[in-house]
Design a protein around this motif. Structure first.
Motif, mmCIF file in Angstrom:
data_model
loop_
_atom_site.group_PDB
_atom_site.id
_atom_site.type_symbol
_atom_site.label_atom_id
_atom_site.label_comp_id
_atom_site.label_asym_id
_atom_site.label_seq_id
_atom_site.Cartn_x
_atom_site.Cartn_y
_atom_site.Cartn_z
ATOM 1 N N HIS A 1 0.840 -1.200 0.000
ATOM 2 C CA HIS A 1 0.000 0.000 0.000
ATOM 3 C C HIS A 1 0.883 1.261 0.000
ATOM 4 O O HIS A 1 0.695 2.170 -0.819
ATOM 5 C CB HIS A 1 -0.912 -0.046 1.233
ATOM 6 C CG HIS A 1 -1.769 1.170 1.441
ATOM 7 N ND1 HIS A 1 -3.114 1.199 1.150
ATOM 8 C CD2 HIS A 1 -1.474 2.404 1.925
ATOM 9 C CE1 HIS A 1 -3.604 2.393 1.441
ATOM 10 N NE2 HIS A 1 -2.626 3.143 1.921
ATOM 11 N N GLU A 2 1.855 1.307 0.905
ATOM 12 C CA GLU A 2 2.720 2.507 0.993
ATOM 13 C C GLU A 2 3.601 2.630 -0.242
ATOM 14 O O GLU A 2 3.870 3.731 -0.714
ATOM 15 C CB GLU A 2 3.562 2.478 2.267
ATOM 16 C CG GLU A 2 2.760 2.405 3.567
ATOM 17 C CD GLU A 2 1.662 3.452 3.700
ATOM 18 O OE1 GLU A 2 1.772 4.549 3.104
ATOM 19 O OE2 GLU A 2 0.663 3.163 4.401
ATOM 20 N N LEU A 3 4.036 1.496 -0.773
ATOM 21 C CA LEU A 3 4.838 1.507 -2.000
ATOM 22 C C LEU A 3 4.040 2.149 -3.135
ATOM 23 O O LEU A 3 4.556 2.982 -3.893
ATOM 24 C CB LEU A 3 5.241 0.065 -2.338
ATOM 25 C CG LEU A 3 5.831 -0.254 -3.700
ATOM 26 C CD1 LEU A 3 7.015 0.632 -4.015
ATOM 27 C CD2 LEU A 3 6.272 -1.715 -3.749
ATOM 28 N N LEU A 4 2.758 1.811 -3.253
ATOM 29 C CA LEU A 4 1.950 2.404 -4.325
ATOM 30 C C LEU A 4 1.691 3.892 -4.070
ATOM 31 O O LEU A 4 1.567 4.664 -5.024
ATOM 32 C CB LEU A 4 0.648 1.628 -4.525
ATOM 33 C CG LEU A 4 0.837 0.198 -5.068
ATOM 34 C CD1 LEU A 4 -0.505 -0.428 -5.395
ATOM 35 C CD2 LEU A 4 1.730 0.164 -6.308
ATOM 36 N N HIS A 5 1.652 4.318 -2.786
ATOM 37 C CA HIS A 5 1.584 5.768 -2.519
ATOM 38 C C HIS A 5 2.795 6.478 -3.126
ATOM 39 O O HIS A 5 2.663 7.565 -3.682
ATOM 40 C CB HIS A 5 1.594 6.056 -1.013
ATOM 41 C CG HIS A 5 0.232 6.101 -0.386
ATOM 42 N ND1 HIS A 5 -0.826 6.764 -0.950
ATOM 43 C CD2 HIS A 5 -0.224 5.579 0.788
ATOM 44 C CE1 HIS A 5 -1.893 6.641 -0.163
ATOM 45 N NE2 HIS A 5 -1.556 5.917 0.900
ATOM 46 N N THR A 6 3.988 5.869 -3.007
ATOM 47 C CA THR A 6 5.184 6.546 -3.544
ATOM 48 C C THR A 6 5.106 6.671 -5.061
ATOM 49 O O THR A 6 5.795 7.489 -5.653
ATOM 50 C CB THR A 6 6.516 5.845 -3.162
ATOM 51 O OG1 THR A 6 6.628 4.617 -3.881
ATOM 52 C CG2 THR A 6 6.623 5.585 -1.668
ATOM 53 N N SER B 1 -3.578 7.189 -4.569
ATOM 54 C CA SER B 1 -4.209 7.857 -3.424
ATOM 55 C C SER B 1 -5.035 6.846 -2.626
ATOM 56 O O SER B 1 -5.426 5.795 -3.142
ATOM 57 C CB SER B 1 -5.114 8.982 -3.920
ATOM 58 O OG SER B 1 -6.152 8.429 -4.705
ATOM 59 N N ASP B 2 -5.320 7.204 -1.359
ATOM 60 C CA ASP B 2 -6.164 6.352 -0.522
ATOM 61 C C ASP B 2 -7.584 6.289 -1.081
ATOM 62 O O ASP B 2 -8.081 7.272 -1.631
ATOM 63 C CB ASP B 2 -6.213 6.914 0.904
ATOM 64 C CG ASP B 2 -4.965 6.566 1.677
ATOM 65 O OD1 ASP B 2 -4.439 5.451 1.502
ATOM 66 O OD2 ASP B 2 -4.513 7.414 2.471
ATOM 67 N N LYS B 3 -8.237 5.127 -0.896
ATOM 68 C CA LYS B 3 -9.601 4.956 -1.398
ATOM 69 C C LYS B 3 -10.527 4.438 -0.317
ATOM 70 O O LYS B 3 -11.313 3.518 -0.528
ATOM 71 C CB LYS B 3 -9.579 4.053 -2.634
ATOM 72 C CG LYS B 3 -8.871 4.779 -3.764
ATOM 73 C CD LYS B 3 -8.637 4.004 -5.004
ATOM 74 C CE LYS B 3 -7.862 4.860 -5.998
ATOM 75 N NZ LYS B 3 -6.487 5.189 -5.575
HETATM 76 ZN ZN LIG Z 1 -2.643 5.158 2.521
#
Ligand SMILES: [Zn+2]
Length: 258
Positions: A180-185, A189-191
């Motif tokens: 999840h955090e890797l895809l933030h980088t 965005s949060d869903k």
């Molecule tokens: Zn998040």
């Protein structure tokens, strides 16, 4: 004259910063060469468990993060054989700067600056290639720490800080948070609704077209939970139960706007 010079220098610095953010964003999401992700374990310092857990940790324990992202990338039509590779890096001794709890913008900016400098200092161990994305994982002893601080992933700086549990049975759930955090980088965005933690419909659903809609059985990675019914949400046990939804795929440029 001096005033103009100062303004010119300031504008130059801002332009360089804007260019470097733009370059990071596009070079990490053009999917024409393998993106290198380094996971750096850190002992959170709240008990004995983390030292033991980190000593036993192996790149194979992170393998489902890489296969999850690569399988999903291929499902969305990314042609590259190995879109990401995820490697375990040596333990880092220095703990990252603490994330400010309140929503103060200046404090958050100051933290993000300190975090970038921290990542620069701690992501170049001898004998390892420098990774493009740096994820620092603080392992907490579950005997003393039952709930951990929020994890964070920053696109500006290509760095994430994950709070995880130093317990074998938590390795797979920890990997869901790391992914999840890797895809933030990468700009995802949060869903989910921050007040209720409910996944947002339809973008936070792995299978928004399912009939009947409930129960969902798969989790959208940036929603973090799946809906059993309208009011009950569960976290997945592993990345095997997680998918990248269409909105997230668009944000990380696996697909293009129609
Ligand atoms: Zn998040």
């Amino acid at each position: 004259m001096w005033r103009n010079l100062r303004i010119a220098i300031l504008l130059l610095v801002l332009a360089i910063a804007a260019y470097s953010n733009w370059y990071d964003k596009y070079s990490t999401t053009d999917w024409d060469e393998t993106l290198w992700v380094g996971v750096f374990p850190i002992d959170a310092g709240d008990g004995e468990a983390a030292a033991r857990y980190i000593a036993e940790l192996d790149t194979a324990d992170l393998a489902d993060i890489e296969s999850f992202i690569n399988n999903e990338a291929h499902r969305y039509g990314v042609l590259l054989d190995r879109p990401v590779r995820v490697d375990l890096y040596p333990q880092v001794r220095e703990r990252p700067p603490e994330h400010p709890a309140d929503g103060n913008i200046l404090a958050a900016m100051w933290w993000s600056l300190k975090m970038r400098m921290y990542a620069r200092r701690n992501s170049h161990p001898d004998g390892y290639p420098p990774p493009q994305i740096r994820i620092f994982v603080l392992y907490h002893d579950p005997t003393f720490t039952q709930s951990v601080p929020h994890s964070v992933g920053l696109q500006k700086g290509l760095v994430g800080v994950v709070h995880a549990f130093a317990q074998r049975s938590m390795t797979r759930p920890n990997n869901v948070v790391i992914a999840h955090e890797l895809l933030h980088t990468l700009g995802a965005s949060d869903k989910y609704d921050p007040a209720t933690l409910a996944p947002l419909y339809p973008i936070g659903y792995a299978d928004p077209g399912k009939v009947p809609r409930y129960p969902q059985t798969l989790t959208e990675i940036m929603a973090g939970r799946y809906a059993i019914d309208e009011h009950n949400f569960e976290m997945p046990e592993s990345l095997a139960e997680v998918r990248v939804g269409a909105a997230t795929a668009l944000e990380i440029r696996w697909t293009r706007p129609k």
